[in-house]
Each structure stands twice: as C-alpha cells, then as structure tokens.
Scaffold this active site. Structure first.
Site, short mmCIF file in Angstrom:
data_model
loop_
_atom_site.label_atom_id
_atom_site.label_comp_id
_atom_site.label_asym_id
_atom_site.label_seq_id
_atom_site.Cartn_x
_atom_site.Cartn_y
_atom_site.Cartn_z
CG ASP A 177 -2.23 0.58 1.06
OD1 ASP A 177 -2.58 1.18 -0.01
OD2 ASP A 177 -3.30 0.29 1.74
CD GLU A 210 0.90 4.43 -7.66
OE1 GLU A 210 -0.43 3.98 -8.14
OE2 GLU A 210 1.06 5.46 -7.82
CD1 TRP A 211 -4.76 3.17 -3.30
CD2 TRP A 211 -3.83 5.08 -2.66
NE1 TRP A 211 -4.22 3.13 -1.86
CE2 TRP A 211 -3.86 4.31 -1.51
CE3 TRP A 211 -3.13 6.30 -2.34
CZ2 TRP A 211 -3.27 4.51 -0.40
CZ3 TRP A 211 -2.65 6.82 -1.19
CH2 TRP A 211 -2.68 5.83 -0.09
N GLY A 212 -3.05 4.62 -8.43
CA GLY A 212 -2.72 5.18 -9.93
C GLY A 212 -2.13 6.63 -9.67
CD GLU A 213 -1.86 9.21 -4.49
OE1 GLU A 213 -0.76 9.12 -4.05
OE2 GLU A 213 -2.64 9.83 -3.57
CG ASP A 232 -9.35 2.15 -1.08
OD1 ASP A 232 -8.46 2.03 -1.69
OD2 ASP A 232 -9.62 2.08 0.30
C1 GLA Z 1 -5.74 1.39 1.37
C2 GLA Z 1 -6.15 0.50 0.31
C3 GLA Z 1 -7.26 -0.49 0.36
C4 GLA Z 1 -7.04 -1.36 1.94
C5 GLA Z 1 -6.77 -0.18 3.04
C6 GLA Z 1 -6.46 -0.87 4.28
O1 GLA Z 1 -6.92 2.29 1.52
O2 GLA Z 1 -6.06 1.10 -0.95
O3 GLA Z 1 -7.34 -1.52 -0.49
O4 GLA Z 1 -5.92 -2.08 1.95
O5 GLA Z 1 -5.93 0.90 2.53
O6 GLA Z 1 -6.20 -0.12 5.42
#
Ligand code: GLA
Length: 674
Positions: A177, A210-213, A232
């Site tokens: 993460d 890393e959410w695409g950042e 998410d």
């Molecule tokens: C981030 C991730 C999620 C999950 C939470 C856990 O938000 O993107 O998928 O793993 O952390 O805290």
C-alpha cells in the site's frame, strides 16, 4: 467510517440474450479516451508469475479492520474455496489485508501478528492454506505505517527484513500500500520492495497499491505483477462505475505478468443488485482484472456463488492471450467492450450504464472478427449458443450486462438462429389510461426462425391485449414480427415498478425448439404536477449516489439517510434542493408535459477545498444542459434546461474525471415547470 449508500429499489431484471428496441434513452457516459495506438513495450518481470490475472480472496471489502477478520475467517474461506468448487474454478490466493499485525515491532524489529486475530501466527495459517493446495497473501504499506488509523507498522526502511519474514512464513502474494510514505519517491519505494522480494528467492506475486497516483502503468511493468489504477472501491454502483471508466482507457498497458488492478470485487456485499454485480463481474473479466473475491463467503447467498463461479466468464478473464478489453462504443451509456481472445474469438460485453432498459447493438466486424457467412454466438450468462449473420444486439436491462463470446466458427449452422426481442414505446403507465406498447421479434441468425410466436404478460389484475399478429410462419435473416399491445394497470395500482414478460418461441431449421424471454419493467406513475414545483418535493423514478442516499433539502452526508447538512454553496445557504454524491443520477417522470428545469449547482462547502464534479441535465436521450468541471472554489452556477417533450428528465453528476472522492454535489433550489 463510510458505508455503502442505499437507494430507491428497482425491480431486478435478469439478463436476456435477446435484444430489442429500446425503452427510453441514454445516459451520461463521458467519452472515453481512445486507447493509445501502440501497445506499450514496458518490460515485465519475466518471472513466470501472474501470467493470467490473479484470482482469490481478500478480506478488506467485507470486514475492513473488524475483529471478525481472523484465523477462523481465513481458514473458513480456504475450506469454502475447496468445498464449493471455487478452487477448481481458478481461485487460488487467500489474502490478508490491513490490521493483521500488532502496532509495534518486537525487540528485533520483526513484525508481530495480532495474537487476538492470529493466535497461531501467520505461518500456521499459511500451512493450512497450502495444505489445501491454495496460496496465502499478506499486506503492508510502502510507508512507515499502514493506512489504518490504529497505525500498524509499514515496511519503509524495513523492506528486506519484512520481505524475508513473509517468505519465511510461506507468503505467496504481497499487497503493498501507499500510506504514510513520507513523500519518498514512489518508484524508489516500490522498486526497493521488488528487490527485497527477489532477494528471498521465494516466488511472491507483487501487487502495487499506490492508487494510480504515479501512473504505475507507465513504469511498473518490471516492478510489480499488478498495480491499482484508482482509489478504493466501495460497495456502490457509482463507485464501481467511476472505477470502470478510469480503468478502461488503460487497456494497452495490461498483459501477462503485468495487470491493471481496478480493485477487489464487491460482489455479494449487498450494496448493489445481482444485476449490477453481474455487470461488475462481467466487466472486471473483460478488463482482465484480478478477481479477488471481497465478500465473506461463509455467509454468501447462492446467487453470489453463481456469479463468482461462472466458469465461462472466468475464462474470459483468464484467457492466456492476456489482452484487456477495449471500448468499441459508449454513446448514451450503451457500452460495447470487446476483448480479443487467444482462440481468435471475441468476448463482447453489452453494458447498459443507464437506469432504463436499452437496446445495445454492434457487429462481428466492429469487434474485430474476420468476415464470415455467419458466427457462433455464446451467451455466457445463459450458457446457450446461437448463430448470427453478424449483428450482436440485445435489450439490456438497466445497469445490466449481456456477455457474449463470438467466433467465426465453421460449425455455426449447428446452432439455432439468435433472435432479438425488443420493446418499442414507453414502459410508463398512468393508471386508468391504456398504455400502448410495440414489441419486435427479429431473426439475427443466418438461418430462418420458423413457427415464431410471442406473448406478453403483466402482473395479476393487469390486462394486456395484442392489437396485431402474435405469430409468423417463418422469418429470415433480419426480418421481424412486430406486435402492438395495450396495457392497463387496475385503478388504484400504487406507483412503482412492475414486471412484464415478453416471451417468444420458435424453431430452428432442424426443428430444435427455442424459447427466449425478455423481462420488462413497466413503471406506474402519477402525471407530473402542473405549475412549478421543487424537485425535492416530487417522487423520483430512481436515484443513485456514489456514497450515501440522495438527500432531499440537505447535502449528502455520505452514509445514512438524513446525515447531511443545510445545502451551502459559496457561503449561500439554500432551504430546498437535492444533495448527492458523484457518481449520481436522479430521474423524474415528466410525461411530455413539462418545459423547464432550473437549479443553482455546485460542490457543497462542507468539503472545504475538495471535490470536483460536472452537472448534466438529460431530457430522455439528449443532454440538454451541462456545466464544465466545477470545484469547491466556485460559487453556485445557475443551470437551466429546456425539457419540452421529454418523458423522463435525469439529473446527472459525474466525478469530473478524477474519481468520486469528496464529490458532494448540490442541485440547490432545483425546480421543474410543467
Ligand atoms: C488502502 C487500500 C485499501 C485497503 C486499505 C487498508 O485504502 O487502498 O485497498 O488495503 O488501505 O487500510
């Protein structure tokens, strides 16, 4: 904590192969950028891992950090993978998310499993899972702490020791993460863990989160096996849709060993209908997404298992060619997404984003198949095969997906002709007034449909009468049987949605008998009120919101009904209006009797400087007013739309192209004149 929204219930309609003409119109589908022309030559890890998208389970979407995330759960899921046949269907990884550790490392700097959740440690869980022929995954963050506010240890600065500890436990998959990363360069952080995992010599699938950042699709091909492309997911239609639209344009970057990850599945968690979950699962498969089940299978319904276990859909996801499907068309919320398969066939998703049934059509050549006299068309939710002369079309229920696999197969003639069932005309019924409907049965096959007969039935007490022929002796390619009907709902029928069923039966040239049905939704409505009314005082036909329900006369508080605040835009407080959260759509019946919608729109002040959205007003299938992308910094914008002649008016809020986070949108003072 934020919880999934609720929203007006809609009648659930099953997917039907058959196709047809439309009911009402289109939806706000922001144009999707055409994928880059040349495939990306990014290097991949070449370690033979994740040659098809990883499949398995992760607890996060169902438990978050709750105490029921524990050893019993993980073992229970592993048991069910075997007992319910999910392992045979390809599900392999059982993955632990955040909150498995204690907040502090031990005196040697080692991670310590939470003894309340994992009294026997992680190795014992790994052994249990391995004994079932499955694999174990774990989670940590490329930062000094994980994302949970309790502050569990992250691996930044501990990469080699943590990776070794995971390997020693028998871990097979790491989700890494992005929280609490101290601003250290992402490429550096994620490459260090790649090298640390490699140094253990244990094959470990490496999932970058890393959410695409930092656009990992551009640089992580030789860093991880998959990378999150978005923030998410949550268990709502709006969230799923927003993520879908962000992930689709990234198709050129996906391939064996390096996948786009639009986040884990929400199927079965209760915030969407089964029709919506079938769309979620179909679309994730067409996008060659990882299929990580996110629901607690110990309490899942049979309907949930039936979705997750659909082997024909899984085969689309797991196709060894490893191509992510691309958008063929998306006008009016009628999406066609096609995925090239290793055997030369195409998986084709006909996905209806809009809130009413729509006809979605394409052709074999448009999805990339070679010219042929006819094709075999397999419906992957019906599990039935047909022949088609080239048209691929279906009436797709609201939020539904018809998923086909189409091939230029020389044996096409062994299958009966495909037929398209459709409805032409309005599915709205004002009680006491007969509604006129027209249905069509069309032969899409290369071969004729013989002894065709159709019937339409309504709920008990309704009268449905045919006003023209309901049978035809023979229909050749492209020919239709068109039938008129009058439909009457008994006096006093409450407003709402009611199911009608159009049924057809016919025979193939070899005498095989085929029946198909098209479930239709008729909506009993009140005529719109004359004069000018606040939309927040009127009943809506349907309402969706990315977080929380649509609120009347307050902003959207993201969670329970009634948790909003007074609508406030640029410091001005409004007594009336609708408070929503992107992605959102609220529709009203206007019965061709209204002329104008007005509102002051903007991002509610309650989110400080955050939130970017765009507002749209649709009159049936036409966008009649829109704003550009608005931010919290802007005051309310007046928006006026001419809706003359529209049967349905829809107020749409999109995420402004950057995901739905903090997108609190207000339709302040929204009024309708009829
Ligand atoms: C981030 C991730 C999620 C999950 C939470 C856990 O938000 O993107 O998928 O793993 O952390 O805290």
């Amino acid at each position: 904590m934020r919880r999934p929204h609720t929203r007006t219930t809609r009648r659930r309609v099953a997917g039907a192969l058959t196709a047809g003409l439309l009911c009402t119109a289109g939806l706000a589908a922001p144009a999707v950028a055409a994928p880059a022309r040349h495939p990306v030559a990014a290097p991949s890890l070449a370690d033979g891992l994740a040659l098809t998208p990883p499949m398995g389970f992760n607890n996060w979407n169902s438990t978050h950090c709750r105490a029921d995330f524990n050893e019993a759960m993980v073992k229970g899921i592993a048991d069910l993978f075997v007992d319910k046949g999910l392992k045979d269907a390809g599900y392999q990884y059982v993955n632990l998310d955040d909150c498995w550790a204690l907040p502090d490392r031990d005196a040697n700097g080692k991670l310590v499993p939470d003894p309340a959740r994992f009294p026997n440690g992680i190795k014992a869980v790994a052994d249990y899972v391995h004994a079932k022929g499955l694999k174990l995954g774990i989670y940590t963050s490329a930062g000094i702490k994980t994302c949970n506010s309790a502050g569990f240890p992250g691996a930044l600065g501990h990469e080699y020791s943590d990776a070794q500890q995971f390997a020693d436990w028998g871990v097979d998959y790491l989700k890494y993460d992005n929280c609490n990363n101290l601003g250290v360069d992402a490429k550096l952080r994620y490459r260090t863990m790649r090298d640390a995992l490699r140094a253990t010599s244990r094959p470990i699938v490496y999932s970058i989160c890393e959410w695409g950042e930092n656009k990992p699709w551009e640089w992580a091909g030789d860093v991880g096996h998959l990378w999150r492309t978005t923030g998410d997911i949550s268990d709502s239609w709006g969230s799923m849709l927003s993520i879908l639209k962000q992930n689709l344009p990234l198709a050129p970057y996906a391939g064996p060993g390096h996948w786009n990850d639009p986040d884990m599945l929400e199927v079965g968690n209760g915030g969407m209908t089964d029709t919506e979950y079938r769309s979620h699962f179909s679309l994730w498969s067409v996008m060659a997404a990882p299929l990580l089940i996110g629901t607690d299978l110990r309490t899942a319904s049979q309907a949930t298992f039936d979705i997750l276990d659909n082997k024909e859909v899984i085969a689309v996801d797991q196709d060894p060619l490893g191509k992510q499907g691309t958008v063929v068309s998306s006008a009016g919320g009628r999406w066609v997404v096609a995925k090239e398969m290793k055997d030369g066939s195409r998986a084709v998703a006909l996905f209806n984003e809009s809130g009413t049934a729509q006809r979605i059509a394409t052709t074999a050549s448009a999805v990339g198949l070679p010219d042929a006299p006819a094709y075999t068309l397999r419906d992957l939710w019906q599990h039935r095969s047909y022949n088609t002369a080239g048209t691929l079309a279906a009436t797709v229920p609201a939020h539904g997906t018809v998923l086909l696999r189409v091939s230029a197969d020389p044996d096409w003639a062994t299958h009966p002709p495909a037929a398209e069932l459709g409805l032409d005309g309005s599915p709205f019924v004002e009680t006491g007034t007969p509604a006129a409907l027209t249905t069509d049965f069309t032969d899409l096959g290369r071969t004729p449909a013989r002894r065709v007969s159709v019937s339409l039935t309504g709920p008990a007490g309704w009268t449905v009468r045919a006003t023209s022929a309901t049978t035809a002796t023979v229909l050749t390619t492209g020919r239709s049987l068109r039938t008129g009907w009058t439909v009457n709902a008994p006096a006093g029928t409450p407003t709402g949605s009611y199911g009608l069923v159009l049924k057809a039966s016919y025979r193939s040239p070899t005498g095989e008998s085929v029946t198909s049905t098209l479930p239709l939704t008729a909506t009993v409505v009140l005529p719109p009120p004359t004069g000018t009314s606040y939309l927040s005082d009127l009943p809506w036909l349907s309402a969706t919101s990315g977080w929380g329900p649509v609120e009347r006369d307050t902003s959207n508080g993201e969670s329970a009904a009634g948790d909003g605040h007074p609508i406030t835009l640029g410091g001005v407080v409004y007594a009336k209006g609708l408070g929503v959260h992107a992605e959102s759509e609220v529709s009203f019946y206007t019965g061709k009797a209204c002329g104008k919608v007005t509102a002051d729109v903007g991002v509610d002040d309650e989110k400080g400087t955050k939130g970017t959205v765009a507002f749209e007003i649709w009159a049936d299938g036409t966008k009649v007013a829109s704003t550009g992308v608005l931010t919290n910094a802007q005051p309310a914008q007046p928006l006026t739309a001419d809706v003359t002649g529209a049967q349905v008016v829809r107020l749409v809020v999109t995420d402004g192209g950057d995901g739905i986070d903090s997108d609190h949108a207000d339709w302040a003072d929204a009024r309708l004149s009829c």
